[in-house]
Design an enzyme around this catalytic site. Sequence first.
Site, PDB file in Angstrom:
ATOM      1  N   CYS A   9       0.839  -1.188   0.000  1.00 41.42           N
ATOM      2  CA  CYS A   9       0.000   0.000   0.000  1.00 41.42           C
ATOM      3  C   CYS A   9       0.873   1.236   0.000  1.00 41.42           C
ATOM      4  O   CYS A   9       2.065   1.167   0.250  1.00 41.42           O
ATOM      5  CB  CYS A   9      -0.870   0.005   1.237  1.00 41.42           C
ATOM      6  SG  CYS A   9      -1.775  -1.516   1.428  1.00 41.42           S
ATOM      7  N   ARG A  34       2.205   1.405  -6.406  1.00 45.39           N
ATOM      8  CA  ARG A  34       2.329   0.426  -5.311  1.00 45.39           C
ATOM      9  C   ARG A  34       1.031  -0.310  -5.094  1.00 45.39           C
ATOM     10  O   ARG A  34       0.990  -1.312  -4.383  1.00 45.39           O
ATOM     11  CB  ARG A  34       2.718   1.141  -4.015  1.00 45.39           C
ATOM     12  CG  ARG A  34       4.108   1.696  -3.982  1.00 45.39           C
ATOM     13  CD  ARG A  34       4.301   2.527  -2.742  1.00 45.39           C
ATOM     14  NE  ARG A  34       4.195   1.717  -1.555  1.00 45.39           N
ATOM     15  CZ  ARG A  34       5.259   1.167  -0.961  1.00 45.39           C
ATOM     16  NH1 ARG A  34       6.452   1.361  -1.474  1.00 45.39           N
ATOM     17  NH2 ARG A  34       5.126   0.425   0.113  1.00 45.39           N
ATOM     18  N   TRP A  81      -3.603  -1.982  -2.173  1.00 46.64           N
ATOM     19  CA  TRP A  81      -3.508  -3.053  -3.166  1.00 46.64           C
ATOM     20  C   TRP A  81      -3.566  -4.360  -2.402  1.00 46.64           C
ATOM     21  O   TRP A  81      -2.750  -4.609  -1.558  1.00 46.64           O
ATOM     22  CB  TRP A  81      -2.191  -2.953  -3.918  1.00 46.64           C
ATOM     23  CG  TRP A  81      -2.012  -3.999  -4.968  1.00 46.64           C
ATOM     24  CD1 TRP A  81      -2.386  -3.941  -6.259  1.00 46.64           C
ATOM     25  CD2 TRP A  81      -1.435  -5.305  -4.793  1.00 46.64           C
ATOM     26  NE1 TRP A  81      -2.082  -5.113  -6.914  1.00 46.64           N
ATOM     27  CE2 TRP A  81      -1.507  -5.973  -6.043  1.00 46.64           C
ATOM     28  CE3 TRP A  81      -0.875  -5.970  -3.717  1.00 46.64           C
ATOM     29  CZ2 TRP A  81      -1.029  -7.267  -6.229  1.00 46.64           C
ATOM     30  CZ3 TRP A  81      -0.397  -7.265  -3.905  1.00 46.64           C
ATOM     31  CH2 TRP A  81      -0.487  -7.894  -5.149  1.00 46.64           C
ATOM     32  N   ASN A 107       0.044  -0.023   6.168  1.00 51.25           N
ATOM     33  CA  ASN A 107       0.634  -0.897   5.157  1.00 51.25           C
ATOM     34  C   ASN A 107       1.250  -2.057   5.916  1.00 51.25           C
ATOM     35  O   ASN A 107       2.094  -1.850   6.773  1.00 51.25           O
ATOM     36  CB  ASN A 107       1.714  -0.137   4.366  1.00 51.25           C
ATOM     37  CG  ASN A 107       2.376  -1.036   3.324  1.00 51.25           C
ATOM     38  OD1 ASN A 107       1.823  -2.084   2.979  1.00 51.25           O
ATOM     39  ND2 ASN A 107       3.540  -0.643   2.851  1.00 51.25           N
ATOM     40  N   GLY A 108       0.792  -3.277   5.656  1.00 54.66           N
ATOM     41  CA  GLY A 108       1.338  -4.439   6.353  1.00 54.66           C
ATOM     42  C   GLY A 108       0.195  -5.345   6.798  1.00 54.66           C
ATOM     43  O   GLY A 108      -0.902  -5.288   6.244  1.00 54.66           O
ATOM     44  N   GLU A 491      15.010 -13.808 -17.716  1.00 56.41           N
ATOM     45  CA  GLU A 491      14.594 -12.408 -17.530  1.00 56.41           C
ATOM     46  C   GLU A 491      13.729 -11.933 -18.692  1.00 56.41           C
ATOM     47  O   GLU A 491      12.716 -11.265 -18.490  1.00 56.41           O
ATOM     48  CB  GLU A 491      15.831 -11.521 -17.354  1.00 56.41           C
ATOM     49  CG  GLU A 491      15.551 -10.045 -17.282  1.00 56.41           C
ATOM     50  CD  GLU A 491      14.658  -9.638 -16.095  1.00 56.41           C
ATOM     51  OE1 GLU A 491      14.423 -10.478 -15.205  1.00 56.41           O
ATOM     52  OE2 GLU A 491      14.181  -8.490 -16.096  1.00 56.41           O
ATOM     53  N   LYS A 495       9.915 -10.531 -18.234  1.00 54.27           N
ATOM     54  CA  LYS A 495       9.494  -9.213 -18.735  1.00 54.27           C
ATOM     55  C   LYS A 495       8.233  -9.354 -19.572  1.00 54.27           C
ATOM     56  O   LYS A 495       7.262  -8.636 -19.408  1.00 54.27           O
ATOM     57  CB  LYS A 495      10.612  -8.583 -19.575  1.00 54.27           C
ATOM     58  CG  LYS A 495      11.790  -8.076 -18.766  1.00 54.27           C
ATOM     59  CD  LYS A 495      11.561  -6.774 -18.049  1.00 54.27           C
ATOM     60  CE  LYS A 495      11.196  -6.736 -16.630  1.00 54.27           C
ATOM     61  NZ  LYS A 495      11.786  -7.491 -15.594  1.00 54.27           N
ATOM     62  N   GLU A 498       5.076 -10.510 -17.440  1.00 49.70           N
ATOM     63  CA  GLU A 498       4.535  -9.641 -16.379  1.00 49.70           C
ATOM     64  C   GLU A 498       3.905  -8.363 -16.924  1.00 49.70           C
ATOM     65  O   GLU A 498       3.119  -7.728 -16.228  1.00 49.70           O
ATOM     66  CB  GLU A 498       5.594  -9.313 -15.340  1.00 49.70           C
ATOM     67  CG  GLU A 498       6.696  -8.401 -15.784  1.00 49.70           C
ATOM     68  CD  GLU A 498       7.612  -8.025 -14.613  1.00 49.70           C
ATOM     69  OE1 GLU A 498       7.122  -7.864 -13.486  1.00 49.70           O
ATOM     70  OE2 GLU A 498       8.814  -7.895 -14.844  1.00 49.70           O
ATOM     71  N   HIS A 514      14.892 -32.286 -23.121  1.00 48.34           N
ATOM     72  CA  HIS A 514      14.420 -33.093 -21.977  1.00 48.34           C
ATOM     73  C   HIS A 514      12.937 -32.856 -21.722  1.00 48.34           C
ATOM     74  O   HIS A 514      12.483 -32.938 -20.578  1.00 48.34           O
ATOM     75  CB  HIS A 514      15.258 -32.752 -20.743  1.00 48.34           C
ATOM     76  CG  HIS A 514      16.714 -33.033 -20.935  1.00 48.34           C
ATOM     77  ND1 HIS A 514      17.241 -34.309 -20.956  1.00 48.34           N
ATOM     78  CD2 HIS A 514      17.754 -32.196 -21.186  1.00 48.34           C
ATOM     79  CE1 HIS A 514      18.534 -34.244 -21.185  1.00 48.34           C
ATOM     80  NE2 HIS A 514      18.890 -32.981 -21.323  1.00 48.34           N
ATOM     81  N   LYS A 613       5.102  -2.757  -7.323  1.00 50.18           N
ATOM     82  CA  LYS A 613       6.537  -2.548  -7.526  1.00 50.18           C
ATOM     83  C   LYS A 613       7.373  -3.171  -6.420  1.00 50.18           C
ATOM     84  O   LYS A 613       8.418  -3.734  -6.671  1.00 50.18           O
ATOM     85  CB  LYS A 613       6.843  -1.045  -7.594  1.00 50.18           C
ATOM     86  CG  LYS A 613       8.315  -0.719  -7.820  1.00 50.18           C
ATOM     87  CD  LYS A 613       8.819  -1.271  -9.122  1.00 50.18           C
ATOM     88  CE  LYS A 613      10.292  -0.999  -9.350  1.00 50.18           C
ATOM     89  NZ  LYS A 613      10.815  -1.740 -10.517  1.00 50.18           N
TER      90      LYS A 613
HETATM   91  C1  AGP Z   1      10.665  -7.568 -11.937  1.00 52.76           C
HETATM   92  O1  AGP Z   1      10.325  -6.998 -13.197  1.00 52.76           O
HETATM   93  C2  AGP Z   1       9.483  -7.715 -11.028  1.00 52.76           C
HETATM   94  N1  AGP Z   1       8.837  -6.467 -10.844  1.00 52.76           N
HETATM   95  C3  AGP Z   1       9.804  -8.445  -9.736  1.00 52.76           C
HETATM   96  O2  AGP Z   1      10.192  -9.753 -10.091  1.00 52.76           O
HETATM   97  C4  AGP Z   1      10.933  -7.848  -8.854  1.00 52.76           C
HETATM   98  O3  AGP Z   1      12.173  -8.021  -9.496  1.00 52.76           O
HETATM   99  C5  AGP Z   1      10.949  -8.615  -7.525  1.00 52.76           C
HETATM  100  O4  AGP Z   1       9.734  -8.382  -6.863  1.00 52.76           O
HETATM  101  C6  AGP Z   1      12.122  -8.206  -6.615  1.00 52.76           C
HETATM  102  O5  AGP Z   1      12.013  -6.853  -6.299  1.00 52.76           O
HETATM  103  P1  AGP Z   1      13.280  -6.158  -5.559  1.00 52.76           P
HETATM  104  O6  AGP Z   1      14.435  -6.205  -6.523  1.00 52.76           O
HETATM  105  O7  AGP Z   1      12.843  -4.765  -5.249  1.00 52.76           O
HETATM  106  O8  AGP Z   1      13.571  -6.958  -4.325  1.00 52.76           O
END
Ligand code: AGP
Length: 618
Positions: A9, A34, A81, A107-108, A491, A495, A498, A514, A613
Site C-alpha cells: 500500500c 504500489r 492493493w 501498510n502491512g 529475464e 518481462k 509480467e 528433456h 513494484k
Molecule cells: C521484476 O520486473 C518484477 N517487478 C519483480 O520480479 C521484482 O524483481 C521482484 O519483486 C524483486 O524486487 P526487488 O528487486 O525490489 O527486491
Amino acid sequence: MNYELIFMCGIVGYIGNRVAKPILVEGIKRLEYRGYDSAGIALIENNTLESEVSVGRITALEEKISGRFSKGTYGIVHTRWATHGAPTLENAHPLIDCNNSIAVVHNGIIENHDLLKAQLEKEGHVFRSETDTEVLSHLIEKYFNPPKADLEYAVGKALKSARGTYGIAVISSRDPNKIVAARRGSPLAIGIGQEEYFITSDITAMLQHTKKVIYLDDNEMAVLTRDNLSIMTFDSIPIHKKIEEILWDAEMIEKGGYNHFMLKEIHEQPESLRNAMMERLDDISGCVRLKELMGKHEVLRNTKRIVIVACGTSWHSALIGEYMIEDLSRIPTEVEYASEFRYRNPVIEAGTVVIAISQSGETADTLAALREAKRRGAMTIAICNVVGSTLARESDAAVYLHAGPEIGVASTKAFTSQIAVLYLLTIFLGSLKNVSTAKNIEMVSEIKKLPDLVQKILSKEAEIYELAKLYSNNSNFIYLGRGYNFPVALEGALKLKEISYIHAEGYPAAEMKHGPIALIDRNMPVVFIATKDSTYEKILSNIQEVRARGGKVIAIASEGDSMIQKKVDHVFYIPNTLEVLTPILSVIPLQLLAYHMAVIRGCDVDKPRNLAKSVTVE
Ligand code: AGP
C-alpha cells in the site's frame, strides 16, 4: 478469516500551514504504482474528523472529494492493493474508530487481528470492515483516555499488543494538530520541510516538497506537529535520528517525455550504468574501489562461500553474479530464492558471505532471508537501489546501484545495474583473493564501453517494434540461452509475461530436448540469445532442432555474424563485448520487445494487473 499476505500500500501524511488536500492527493498519485484497488483520505477540519474513501484509482477519490477539504492543513491519505477479497468501500483505508474521532492508514498485516477483534467486540467496539487494520483504530480508541493519554501514548500502547508488520499514520480530533506514525516491517520515511512535515511509505511522494528525510526503523514512532518532529520508542523514549539528503529530484520521477516510466527507464540505462561505475573504476590499474566495503576487506578475503538471495528479476541478476564470481574469482557461490532460503534451515558455516539483491530494498522475502543469514552468523552485503532502505540499513554493508528511482513495476535499469555492480564486486573479490587475472585491465576498460554500446542498441528500437507487431498476438513464447545468457532468457520471459500477460518460459537451451521441445510448433515463437561466445555452436544446433519442428526463431546475435540469419526467421544484432558482460547488452532488446508487445496489446505497462513494484510483505 485467513488473511493472505499480500498488501502493498501507499501512505502519505502532511502537516503544515498549506491546505493539505492537493499535497496529499498529488503525493499518493506518485505511489499509485504500489497499489490501486481502493483509496481514502482523512483530515481534521474545525476539530472534526472528515474522511472519504473510493474503490479503483486515485482519480475516483479525487472526483469524490472535489469541493471538499478546502481548509484542513493536515491529514493522511492511502492507496490500497490487496489480493485478499474484492476491494470494497468498507475495506478502504483510513479505518475509523467507533466515535469517528481516530483515523488510521496502514501498510502491512496485523497477524493477531482475529484475537484482538474478538476481544474488542466483547468490550463493545463495533467493526465496519473485514480488514485487519481496523483493530488498530479500536485499540487506539481503547487506550486513548485523556487527560493522561495523548495520541502517541494510545498508539504506542495499541502497537505493543499488535503482532505483525505495519507502517501506519494516525490522526485524531481528540488530540488535534498532530500526526503519529509508527513502523515495524513496512517502510516509512519522514520529510522535513519549512515548518511542515511529511510522512510516506515511499520518498517519491514528497520529492517535490523536500529532499531532507528521516527513515524510521522498526519499533520507532514519530510525532509530527507544525513546529516540531519527535521520534521515540513505543514507550515514548526519545530517539535521535540522522537527517539524510535525497539525491533524486522530482523531475527524475516524471516520465521525461516517454509514454511510460518503463520505457524511460529502459532508455536511462546508459546513464544508470555510468552511475553504477562512477568513482569505482581505476582503468589504469584495473582495480575496483567499493567504498561501501571499506573495513570489510579482511572478512571478505577469508570468504569461503557466497550465497546470493533475491526474488524475481533480482534473482536473475544473482544467477549471473554466481557465474561471474565462480568463473573469475573462484569463490564457491550459489543462488537461492529468498523465499525458499528463509524456511529451509540452510547451512551457514564460518566464512560464508550472504549477498541480498533487491532494487527496492524492501522486499519482505529478501529481508527475511537477510535476517535469517545474520541470525546464523553470516556476513551480509546488500546490493540495492534505494538509499536508506531497510535492506541497506540492516545489512553489514550496502552497495548501491545509483540507478535513480525505478518506478515501472517491471524492473529494467535496476537489472543491468545489478549485473554491473556484481561485475565490479567480482573483480574486487578477485583482487582481495589474489585471483585477479591479468584480464582485470581489459575487464575494466570493457565495462566502461558498455553505456555507449547500450545506447547503440537503443537507437535500433524501431527494429524491435516491427518484431513486436509481428508477434503481439501470440499467446506463448519460449526464451532460450546458455551460460551467462541463460539467466537473460529467464529475464526476457519474465518481462514479457509480467507486462503483456503472454505466457513465456525461459530455459537453458540444452534443456529443450528433456521435454519442453514437445511444445514446439509454428505457433510457438522461440527467442534465442545466440551471441558469439563459448556456447555458440551448441546454440546453433538447438536452433536447428526448433526450426526442424516448425518453430519460429528470433535470434539475438552478435554484430558481424552474417551466417546466423540464414538459420533463423529474425535476427537482432547487438555489439560485441566480453562474454561475461554480454547479459547487459542481450537483455536490452528483450526489454524493448516485452514493452512494445505490451503496449500493442493495450496493457497497462507501468501498473500491470496483480503486480506491485515492491512486494513489502511475503
Ligand atoms: C521484476 O520486473 C518484477 N517487478 C519483480 O520480479 C521484482 O524483481 C521482484 O519483486 C524483486 O524486487 P526487488 O528487486 O525490489 O527486491
